[in-house]
Scaffold this motif. Structure first.
Motif, short mmCIF file in Angstrom:
data_model
loop_
_atom_site.label_atom_id
_atom_site.label_comp_id
_atom_site.label_asym_id
_atom_site.label_seq_id
_atom_site.Cartn_x
_atom_site.Cartn_y
_atom_site.Cartn_z
N HIS A 37 0.82 -1.21 0.00
CA HIS A 37 0.00 0.00 0.00
C HIS A 37 0.86 1.27 0.00
N VAL A 38 1.93 1.26 0.75
CA VAL A 38 2.83 2.42 0.75
C VAL A 38 3.47 2.58 -0.63
N SER A 39 3.85 1.49 -1.25
CA SER A 39 4.41 1.54 -2.60
C SER A 39 3.41 2.14 -3.58
N ALA A 40 2.15 1.78 -3.44
CA ALA A 40 1.12 2.35 -4.31
C ALA A 40 1.01 3.86 -4.10
N PHE A 45 1.34 9.29 -5.90
CA PHE A 45 1.55 10.68 -5.48
C PHE A 45 3.02 11.07 -5.51
N GLY A 46 3.78 10.52 -6.43
CA GLY A 46 5.22 10.71 -6.50
C GLY A 46 5.69 12.15 -6.57
N ASP A 47 4.85 13.06 -7.04
CA ASP A 47 5.29 14.45 -7.17
C ASP A 47 4.90 15.33 -6.00
N VAL A 48 4.06 14.83 -5.10
CA VAL A 48 3.55 15.71 -4.06
C VAL A 48 3.73 15.20 -2.63
N LEU A 49 4.34 14.04 -2.44
CA LEU A 49 4.45 13.48 -1.09
C LEU A 49 5.73 12.68 -0.91
N THR A 50 6.43 12.87 0.20
CA THR A 50 7.60 12.06 0.53
C THR A 50 7.31 11.25 1.79
N ILE A 51 7.35 9.95 1.66
CA ILE A 51 7.24 9.07 2.82
C ILE A 51 8.52 8.25 2.84
N GLY A 69 5.00 24.09 1.36
CA GLY A 69 4.16 23.32 2.26
C GLY A 69 3.55 22.06 1.66
N VAL A 70 3.84 21.78 0.40
CA VAL A 70 3.32 20.56 -0.21
C VAL A 70 4.25 19.43 0.16
N MET A 71 3.70 18.25 0.41
CA MET A 71 4.53 17.10 0.75
C MET A 71 4.97 16.40 -0.53
#
Length: 82
Positions: A37-40, A45-51, A69-71
């Motif tokens: 699920h994290v991989s999905a 959301f590859g351009d807007v979120l870093t986990i 402020g965007v992740m």
């Protein structure tokens, strides 16, 4: 899961906490389901979120100050064994 992970940026969340909060404390299944699920999320959301995946601990959403402020989301590279 996305809302849960991004609710507190820069806070390390253990795999057990994510499973208990997002699914159910009595959920029985492979922990790899969480990784899938994290991989999905990384791909969607590859351009807007870093986990960041923290090996042996869990996941940490990172706040990106450079994008107003965007992740941002992308997997962290694994370290080569020494």
């Amino acid at each position: 899961m996305l809302a849960f992970l991004t609710a507190q940026p820069d806070v390390l969340v253990t795999r057990e906490t994510i499973v208990a909060s997002v699914w159910d404390a009595n959920w029985f299944g492979p922990i790899k389901t969480l990784d899938t699920h994290v991989s999905a999320l990384w791909h969607k959301f590859g351009d807007v979120l870093t986990i960041q995946a923290v090996r042996g601990a869990g996941f940490q959403p990172l706040h990106d100050n450079t994008s107003l402020g965007v992740m941002t989301l992308r997997p962290t590279p694994r370290c080569a064994p020494s």
